[in-house]
Scaffold this active site. Structure first.
Site, PDB file in Angstrom:
ATOM      1  N   THR A  46       0.721  -1.242   0.000  1.00  0.00           N
ATOM      2  CA  THR A  46       0.000   0.000   0.000  1.00  0.00           C
ATOM      3  C   THR A  46       0.754   1.299   0.000  1.00  0.00           C
ATOM      4  O   THR A  46       1.954   1.350   0.151  1.00  0.00           O
ATOM      5  CB  THR A  46      -0.998   0.064   1.168  1.00  0.00           C
ATOM      6  N   LYS A  95      -7.246  -0.333   4.441  1.00  0.00           N
ATOM      7  CA  LYS A  95      -6.064  -0.129   5.276  1.00  0.00           C
ATOM      8  C   LYS A  95      -6.155   1.120   6.143  1.00  0.00           C
ATOM      9  O   LYS A  95      -5.197   1.483   6.798  1.00  0.00           O
ATOM     10  CB  LYS A  95      -4.826  -0.074   4.392  1.00  0.00           C
ATOM     11  N   GLY A 131      -4.080   4.325   9.818  1.00  0.00           N
ATOM     12  CA  GLY A 131      -3.785   3.650   8.564  1.00  0.00           C
ATOM     13  C   GLY A 131      -2.479   2.900   8.703  1.00  0.00           C
ATOM     14  O   GLY A 131      -1.600   3.325   9.455  1.00  0.00           O
ATOM     15  N   SER A 166       4.730   1.502   0.028  1.00  0.00           N
ATOM     16  CA  SER A 166       5.493   1.365  -1.214  1.00  0.00           C
ATOM     17  C   SER A 166       5.514   2.645  -2.035  1.00  0.00           C
ATOM     18  O   SER A 166       6.523   2.994  -2.624  1.00  0.00           O
ATOM     19  CB  SER A 166       4.923   0.225  -2.050  1.00  0.00           C
TER      20      SER A 166
END
Length: 193
Positions: free
Chosen positions: A19, A51, A63, A142
């Site tokens: 994510t 998330k 999150g 990411s």
């Protein structure tokens, strides 16, 4: 034919990339959003993961990026910490980061968290970090660096509110990062000023 054959990108020990999460605090609003992609190696495993979530009866946004099970565990641990310290957000975050780093049971949790209440946005890590950004923008995952750069540019050069800055930052990160998609979940809190 080998029974141990694996699909390409699903090699044993392949990293799970999970994510992009970005938080923006602007004016009377704080917004926290994430994309929905979960990847294992080079394979997209899921496109609509959730998330981001509300904690403490909706008063806190959280999150996570990393292992979904570990991120959910951290959310549960933060809620328990909030209860044990009488709802003091900053203290609960510091206590969670300390336990995460020191306690054997939690040391292997592989995730990062961004949490926000009316007053602060904090990044928490398993190395004991509790970081509050100078400009009210935090990002992890990411595509976190892409979203961070986009949000900072939008803050400096647009009139967008926090929610729309998060949306646009996630879109930009999704256009650049192969581990980030365009399926977004964004939560907001109104901030008393």
């Amino acid at each position: 034919m080998s029974t141990n054959a694996r699909a390409p990108g699903l090699e044993a020990g392949a990293p799970i990339r999970s994510t992009t999460v970005v938080c923006v605090r602007k004016g009377n609003q704080v917004a926290l959003g994430a994309d929905g992609q979960v990847s294992m190696g080079n394979t997209i495993m899921k496109g609509g993961a959730q998330k981001v979530r509300r904690l403490a009866k909706g008063k806190i946004l959280a999150g996570f990026a990393g292992s979904a099970a570990d991120g959910l565990t951290l959310c549960d641990l933060l809620e328990a910490k909030l209860e044990s310290v009488g709802g003091n957000f900053t203290r609960a975050c510091v206590e969670l980061a300390k336990d995460w780093r020191m306690d054997r049971r939690y040391r292997r949790l592989e995730a990062l968290m961004i949490v926000a209440d009316e007053e602060r946005s904090l990044l928490l890590s398993g190395t004991g970090d509790v970081i509050e950004a100078d400009d009210g923008i935090l990002a992890i995952g990411s595509g976190g660096n892409y979203a961070l750069a986009a949000a900072r540019a939008l803050l400096a050069h647009s009139e967008l509110d926090a929610e729309n800055m998060v949306k646009k930052s996630l879109e930009i990160a999704g256009d650049i990062c192969v581990f980030t998609n365009q399926n977004h979940n964004i939560l907001t809190l109104e901030v008393a000023r």
